[in-house]
Design an enzyme around this catalytic site. Structure first.
Site, PDB file in Angstrom:
ATOM      1  N   GLY A   9      72.411 161.592  55.418  1.00 15.69           N
ATOM      2  CA  GLY A   9      71.955 160.156  55.591  1.00 15.69           C
ATOM      3  C   GLY A   9      72.685 159.024  55.299  1.00 15.69           C
ATOM      4  N   ILE A  12      78.529 155.086  58.076  1.00 12.27           N
ATOM      5  CA  ILE A  12      80.032 154.374  58.286  1.00 12.27           C
ATOM      6  C   ILE A  12      80.009 153.159  58.970  1.00 12.27           C
ATOM      7  CG2 ILE A  12      80.775 155.801  60.046  1.00 12.27           C
ATOM      8  CD1 ILE A  12      83.599 155.944  58.960  1.00 12.27           C
ATOM      9  N   PRO A  13      80.453 152.073  58.564  1.00 13.47           N
ATOM     10  CA  PRO A  13      80.751 150.850  59.584  1.00 13.47           C
ATOM     11  C   PRO A  13      81.318 151.228  60.796  1.00 13.47           C
ATOM     12  CG  PRO A  13      81.147 150.190  57.229  1.00 13.47           C
ATOM     13  CD  PRO A  13      81.113 151.709  57.341  1.00 13.47           C
ATOM     14  N   ALA A  14      80.733 150.930  61.858  1.00 12.96           N
ATOM     15  CA  ALA A  14      81.405 151.372  63.154  1.00 12.96           C
ATOM     16  C   ALA A  14      82.618 150.557  63.523  1.00 12.96           C
ATOM     17  CB  ALA A  14      80.493 151.327  64.037  1.00 12.96           C
ATOM     18  N   LEU A  15      82.684 149.154  62.962  1.00  7.50           N
ATOM     19  CA  LEU A  15      83.793 148.380  63.148  1.00  7.50           C
ATOM     20  C   LEU A  15      84.493 148.035  61.884  1.00  7.50           C
ATOM     21  CD1 LEU A  15      84.468 145.700  65.914  1.00  7.50           C
ATOM     22  CD2 LEU A  15      85.074 145.397  63.624  1.00  7.50           C
ATOM     23  N   GLY A  16      85.932 148.253  62.000  1.00  9.14           N
ATOM     24  CA  GLY A  16      86.615 147.860  60.660  1.00  9.14           C
ATOM     25  C   GLY A  16      87.777 147.153  60.900  1.00  9.14           C
ATOM     26  N   LEU A  17      88.519 146.741  59.728  1.00  8.68           N
ATOM     27  CA  LEU A  17      89.634 146.129  59.807  1.00  8.68           C
ATOM     28  C   LEU A  17      90.806 147.131  59.504  1.00  8.68           C
ATOM     29  CD1 LEU A  17      91.298 143.518  59.911  1.00  8.68           C
ATOM     30  CD2 LEU A  17      91.174 143.297  57.436  1.00  8.68           C
ATOM     31  N   GLY A  18      91.747 147.337  60.626  1.00  5.15           N
ATOM     32  CA  GLY A  18      92.952 147.890  60.579  1.00  5.15           C
ATOM     33  C   GLY A  18      93.988 147.093  59.833  1.00  5.15           C
ATOM     34  N   ASP A  43      90.867 150.003  56.849  1.00  5.63           N
ATOM     35  CA  ASP A  43      91.552 151.157  57.193  1.00  5.63           C
ATOM     36  C   ASP A  43      92.795 150.977  56.629  1.00  5.63           C
ATOM     37  OD1 ASP A  43      91.783 153.947  58.660  1.00  5.63           O
ATOM     38  OD2 ASP A  43      93.362 152.815  59.105  1.00  5.63           O
ATOM     39  N   TYR A  48     101.679 151.898  55.507  1.00  2.72           N
ATOM     40  CA  TYR A  48     101.915 150.553  56.117  1.00  2.72           C
ATOM     41  C   TYR A  48     102.605 149.996  55.069  1.00  2.72           C
ATOM     42  CZ  TYR A  48      98.280 152.802  59.203  1.00  2.72           C
ATOM     43  OH  TYR A  48      97.377 153.458  59.863  1.00  2.72           O
TER      44      TYR A  48
END
Length: 316
Positions: A9, A12-18, A43, A48
């Site tokens: 249940g 995960i948020p489908a749009l994230g910040l790379g 992300d 990085y």
């Protein structure tokens, strides 16, 4: 925000910040602004070279009460020099210190490539380890222990081709939640997508807009552009949205996660708004015709003289 369902249940948020290619001195402000306007998925990766700044922004937002920790989804990755079992937990603990967090939501094997410990990026043949030097099952067992200890909620992989993903699933005690791969209309990865849909693995698309902001040394001559392709531009004009929003809406329509990078407030808002956009069947069919098997990030940077890695090793 659009969310995708995962086990028990959870979502995960489908749009994230790379945050790949987000420079020091810029990334903290970008992450802070992103959280203010509604992003809940960030992300990251130690390679990085900006996780400390990301951590500063996360800590500031959490202390200010802008967001609760349980509302955030934070992903990071295990770098190629820490695949040996004894190095996995220390690598995660370093990331947690830098991000100023007690746990990650998702921890990924960044590449199926092995370096010698303490080598950030090999320049000589002896700084690589052979592809068979550390079986993925050994690294995975160490990552499973991190879940058991509560240091991360889920584990997964990046840049795994289909056969490699299947092999891991066959031997995993805790199944990989997700495979993060290059994914866009020029590289649609349909076979991988079909397999993952059937077998309960999510896909995250990195470089969903292409990768035009890569360092010049990593670019090829005459790279194709997604943002200026006539099909994408025509669909954008039809819906009165940007080309970037078309590409993100396409990624989300396929049930994949997308992590576009930006440090500009107006672009952050534009990308986030794509989560609420819908493309019609004709749009999806037209974009489906753009497949060309093209990788912007093809892994040739792992082919230094004397390297034991080839493109066949990476992509099957």
């Amino acid at each position: 925000m659009k969310y995708l369902s995962i086990a028990q249940g959870q979502t995960i948020p489908a749009l994230g910040l790379g945050t790949w290619k987000a420079n020091k001195g810029e990334v903290a402000a970008a992450v802070g602004e992103a959280i203010k306007i509604g992003y809940r998925h960030i992300d990251c990766a130690p390679i990085y070279m900006n996780e400390q700044e990301v951590g500063t922004a996360l800590n500031t937002a959490l202390k200010a009460g802008q967001v609760k920790r349980e509302e955030l989804w934070i992903t990071s990755k295990l770098w190629n020099n820490a695949h040996a079992q004894k190095h996995v937990r220390p690598a995660l603990e370093k990331t947690l210190r830098d991000l100023q967090l007690d746990y990650l939501d998702l921890f990924l094997i960044h590449w199926p490539v092995h370096f010698q410990p303490n080598v950030l990026f090999p320049r000589r043949p002896e700084e690589f380890l052979a592809p068979t030097a550390i079986p993925v099952g050994e690294t995975w067992q160490a990552m499973e222990k991190l879940v058991e200890k509560g240091l991360c909620r889920y584990i997964g992989v990046c840049n795994f081709h289909l056969a490699r993903l299947k092999e891991l699933k066959d031997q995993a005690g805790i199944q990989p939640l997700l495979n993060q791969i290059e994914l866009h209309p020029y590289l649609q990865q349909t076979e991988m997508l079909d397999y993952c849909r059937t077998n309960g693995v999510l896909l995250t698309a990195f470089s969903p807009l292409g990768s035009g902001d890569r360092p010049a040394a990593l670019k090829k001559a005459d790279e194709p552009s997604l943002l200026t392709h006539p099909v994408i531009v025509e669909i954008a004009a039809k819906h009165r949205i940007s080309a970037g929003q078309v590409l993100l809406a396409w990624a989300l329509a396929r049930g994949t996660v997308a992590i576009p990078k930006s440090v500009h407030p107006e672009r952050l808002r534009e990308n986030l708004a794509a989560a609420d956009l819908s493309l019609d069947a004709a749009d999806l069919q037209a974009i489906g015709g753009l497949e060309r098997g093209y990788r912007f990030v093809d892994g040739t940077f792992f082919q230094a003289p004397g390297s034991p890695y080839t493109m066949a090793d990476l992509w099957g």
